[in-house]
Design a protein around this motif. Structure first.
Motif, PDB file in Angstrom:
ATOM      1  N   UNK A 324       9.580   1.640  -0.208  1.00 56.25           N
ATOM      2  CA  UNK A 324       8.702   2.767  -0.574  1.00 56.25           C
ATOM      3  C   UNK A 324       7.506   2.312  -1.395  1.00 56.25           C
ATOM      4  N   UNK A 325       7.688   1.291  -2.245  1.00 52.15           N
ATOM      5  CA  UNK A 325       6.581   0.884  -3.125  1.00 52.15           C
ATOM      6  C   UNK A 325       5.403   0.341  -2.318  1.00 52.15           C
ATOM      7  N   UNK A 326       5.631  -0.030  -1.055  1.00 51.12           N
ATOM      8  CA  UNK A 326       4.508  -0.553  -0.239  1.00 51.12           C
ATOM      9  C   UNK A 326       3.586   0.571   0.212  1.00 51.12           C
ATOM     10  N   UNK A 327       3.973   1.812  -0.025  1.00 48.48           N
ATOM     11  CA  UNK A 327       3.140   2.948   0.415  1.00 48.48           C
ATOM     12  C   UNK A 327       1.908   3.123  -0.476  1.00 48.48           C
ATOM     13  N   UNK A 380      -6.542   9.838  -5.846  1.00 50.95           N
ATOM     14  CA  UNK A 380      -6.751   8.698  -6.750  1.00 50.95           C
ATOM     15  C   UNK A 380      -5.494   8.521  -7.620  1.00 50.95           C
ATOM     16  N   UNK A 381      -5.081   9.652  -8.256  1.00 62.40           N
ATOM     17  CA  UNK A 381      -3.941   9.601  -9.183  1.00 62.40           C
ATOM     18  C   UNK A 381      -2.629   9.335  -8.432  1.00 62.40           C
ATOM     19  N   UNK A 382      -2.536   9.895  -7.209  1.00 61.21           N
ATOM     20  CA  UNK A 382      -1.317   9.755  -6.415  1.00 61.21           C
ATOM     21  C   UNK A 382      -0.978   8.272  -6.215  1.00 61.21           C
ATOM     22  N   UNK A 383      -2.040   7.445  -6.013  1.00 57.01           N
ATOM     23  CA  UNK A 383      -1.817   6.014  -5.787  1.00 57.01           C
ATOM     24  C   UNK A 383      -1.890   5.224  -7.088  1.00 57.01           C
ATOM     25  N   UNK A 384      -2.789   5.611  -7.999  1.00 54.48           N
ATOM     26  CA  UNK A 384      -2.878   4.890  -9.280  1.00 54.48           C
ATOM     27  C   UNK A 384      -1.546   4.994 -10.027  1.00 54.48           C
ATOM     28  N   UNK A 385      -0.902   6.181  -9.940  1.00 53.54           N
ATOM     29  CA  UNK A 385       0.370   6.398 -10.657  1.00 53.54           C
ATOM     30  C   UNK A 385       1.572   6.182  -9.725  1.00 53.54           C
ATOM     31  N   UNK A 386       1.312   5.639  -8.524  1.00 52.55           N
ATOM     32  CA  UNK A 386       2.372   5.297  -7.571  1.00 52.55           C
ATOM     33  C   UNK A 386       3.329   6.464  -7.318  1.00 52.55           C
ATOM     34  N   UNK A 388       3.038   8.350  -4.385  1.00 53.13           N
ATOM     35  CA  UNK A 388       2.997   8.664  -2.955  1.00 53.13           C
ATOM     36  C   UNK A 388       4.386   8.625  -2.320  1.00 53.13           C
ATOM     37  N   UNK A 389       5.283   7.741  -2.803  1.00 52.29           N
ATOM     38  CA  UNK A 389       6.606   7.562  -2.188  1.00 52.29           C
ATOM     39  C   UNK A 389       7.438   8.835  -2.158  1.00 52.29           C
ATOM     40  N   UNK A 390       7.210   9.726  -3.120  1.00 55.39           N
ATOM     41  CA  UNK A 390       8.043  10.943  -3.206  1.00 55.39           C
ATOM     42  C   UNK A 390       7.786  11.901  -2.046  1.00 55.39           C
ATOM     43  N   UNK A 391       6.731  11.642  -1.265  1.00 56.12           N
ATOM     44  CA  UNK A 391       6.436  12.540  -0.131  1.00 56.12           C
ATOM     45  C   UNK A 391       7.086  12.065   1.167  1.00 56.12           C
ATOM     46  N   UNK A 392       7.628  10.832   1.168  1.00 57.67           N
ATOM     47  CA  UNK A 392       8.220  10.300   2.414  1.00 57.67           C
ATOM     48  C   UNK A 392       9.347  11.200   2.943  1.00 57.67           C
ATOM     49  N   UNK A 410       1.335   5.494   8.261  1.00 55.80           N
ATOM     50  CA  UNK A 410       2.284   6.263   7.432  1.00 55.80           C
ATOM     51  C   UNK A 410       1.603   6.734   6.154  1.00 55.80           C
ATOM     52  N   UNK A 411       0.795   5.838   5.532  1.00 56.98           N
ATOM     53  CA  UNK A 411       0.075   6.226   4.305  1.00 56.98           C
ATOM     54  C   UNK A 411      -0.809   7.437   4.583  1.00 56.98           C
ATOM     55  N   UNK A 412      -1.489   7.419   5.730  1.00 57.97           N
ATOM     56  CA  UNK A 412      -2.411   8.522   6.049  1.00 57.97           C
ATOM     57  C   UNK A 412      -1.650   9.831   6.234  1.00 57.97           C
ATOM     58  N   UNK A 413      -0.513   9.767   6.939  1.00 63.51           N
ATOM     59  CA  UNK A 413       0.298  10.980   7.139  1.00 63.51           C
ATOM     60  C   UNK A 413       0.749  11.538   5.784  1.00 63.51           C
ATOM     61  N   UNK A 414       1.261  10.652   4.923  1.00 65.44           N
ATOM     62  CA  UNK A 414       1.780  11.119   3.627  1.00 65.44           C
ATOM     63  C   UNK A 414       0.656  11.604   2.714  1.00 65.44           C
ATOM     64  N   UNK A 415      -0.505  10.927   2.765  1.00 67.75           N
ATOM     65  CA  UNK A 415      -1.658  11.387   1.958  1.00 67.75           C
ATOM     66  C   UNK A 415      -2.059  12.801   2.367  1.00 67.75           C
TER      67      UNK A 415
END
Ligand code: SF4
Length: 454
Positions: A324-327, A380-386, A388-392, A410-415
């Motif tokens: 997940x951290x790779x997202x 910005x904050x979603x990735x700066x504060x990591x 994004x994984x909670x949306x998978x 996958x990043x684009x879908x979750x964003x």
């Protein structure tokens, strides 16, 4: 009172540090104040008309009493503009081709009509020390009325800045057009509202306007390129055009979609290298391919299974294989090397998001305010504060499948799911029954945007 540089002001100072050609005391007040504040982090001073002007311009800001020197220094180190060296002017999403792998195949078709707004944004970017501008579409050469006047403006403004600030070592100005080459070997063709008799006639016009580099999109060896572009013979037309581009005084370059990474997979790039660079007879194909891939004026990207390219997916990895951290994607909070001005006027970072990050629109807000507040943005904050994984777990695999070729799909879908949930005030950690209903609709809407649903 205490003042500090804004993100734009810090970028302005950064682009001049170590590029001074004269003694510090010989530079104009604006530059010396920016450099002084950069060197000392904070400027302690009563408010002068000049400082007021610098704040009104958006280069500096008054600090709240409780803000410490360390906090300001940390903000400088995290400046999202620090590594931005290129601006993409998207100008239009209209295109005369329908490529099988297009990552903008489903986006709304529109063209920027307020060229003066783009000229004003170009002035700010040039002042901030950015000197590389790429025109990307859709197909700018075909549909972007007025783009050549922006090219002329960039050249004139850059020359004027150099003449008015001779004390800096200015970076070379590069103005690049990315094109499919649809106009090659055509006669009496229309391009962005003008008619050109021939390829040579058009190349001369591009050179006279001030273009420096002409970049052709290349999707692979001949057969794949022409098949994906659905234009038989286009690959050879581009190869035949490269010497003409050079003869017109322009630098030919290519933007490559890399598929596979063995030397065999990429050997076709040797054909382009031979026509772009002057190689010695003894140079190997491997060295030529390396030259193409390492030249910062070329562009290479992987095929991303999003939009039209979903149909080309080879399911390289399963969701379960993905840490997940790779997202998290650093580009959303430390973009490098580019920022984009979308055809809608939106400021964007990710080429796959179709400017849906909502950093701000230069038709609705001063550009310098958008740039100085990038870090207030949700994505910005979603990735700066990591985060994004909670949306998978909220992505519906029945719609998107469980296999992907590229992490960025996958990043684009979750964003997009996260963005839509945020816009509706839905907290991913506390979903109510109504939220679950809304989430179904959000997944459907995103699947249509990403090409996973017709
Ligand atoms: S998600 Fe991928 S394509 Fe988008 S900015 Fe990040 S690395 Fe680039």
């Amino acid at each position: 009172m205490r003042y500090a540089l804004t993100h734009s002001g810090h970028k302005y100072a950064l682009s001049r540090v170590n590029r001074l050609k004269v003694l510090p005391q010989a530079v104009p007040l604006v530059d010396s104040m920016m450099l002084y504040t950069h060197a000392n982090t904070i400027l302690e001073s009563h408010e002068t008309p000049f400082i007021r002007e610098m704040c009104d311009k958006g280069w500096m800001r008054q600090l709240p009493e409780e803000m410490t020197q360390e906090q300001v220094a940390l903000q400088y180190r995290r400046n999202p503009l620090e590594n931005v060296h290129t601006i993409n002017f998207e100008f239009t999403t209209h295109c005369n081709l329908h490529c099988m792998h297009c990552r903008s195949g489903i986006v709304k078709r529109l063209t920027e009509t307020n060229v003066d707004a783009l000229k004003a944004s170009a002035d700010l970017f040039l002042e901030m020390g950015i000197s590389r501008f790429t025109f990307v579409g859709g197909e700018v050469s075909r549909y972007a009325k007025g783009w050549l006047s922006l090219v002329r403006h960039l050249q004139e403004r850059y020359q004027a800045l150099r003449e008015s600030s001779p004390h800096w070592r200015w970076r070379e100005l590069k103005i690049i057009l990315l094109t499919s080459g649809w106009w090659l070997e055509k006669t009496d063709f229309q391009a962005a509202g003008e008619t050109y008799a021939s390829t040579e006639d058009y190349l001369t016009a591009l050179k006279e306007a001030g273009l420096t580099h002409l970049m052709f999109s290349i999707d692979g060896p001949e057969e794949r390129h022409d098949t994906w572009r659905k234009v038989p013979g286009l690959y050879q037309r581009i190869l035949r055009a490269l010497p003409k581009v050079k003869a017109a005084g322009l630098h030919p370059r290519i933007s490559v979609v890399v598929k596979g990474n063995t030397p065999e997979d990429l050997s076709y790039l040797g054909d382009f290298a031979d026509l772009i660079y002057d190689f010695a007879k003894k140079d190997t194909t491997h060295e030529k391919v390396r030259t193409i891939l390492l030249d910062p004026d070329n562009f290479s990207s992987n095929l991303v299974d999003i939009n039209n390219a979903v149909q080309l997916s080879e399911s390289h990895f399963h969701l379960s294989q993905l840490p997940t951290e790779s997202l998290r994607c650093k580009a959303f909070f430390r973009p490098s090397p580019k920022l984009s001005v979308a055809a809608s006027g939106e400021i964007s970072i990710c080429p796959l998001m179709n400017a849906a990050e909502k950093y701000g629109n230069l038709h609705q807000k001063p550009l310098i305010d958008i740039l100085n507040n990038l870090d207030d943005n949700f994505i910005f904050k979603l990735h700066a504060e990591d985060q994004i994984g909670q949306y998978l777990p909220l992505m519906d695999p029945k719609l998107f499948g469980e296999h992907f070729d590229h992490l960025c799909s996958l990043r684009t879908i979750l964003n997009l799911i996260a963005r839509k949930m945020h816009d509706r005030g839905i907290d991913p950690q506390q979903l109510s029954p109504t939220d679950h209903e809304a989430l179904k609709q959000i997944n459907l809407d995103v699947a249509r945007l990403t090409g996973h649903m017709p």
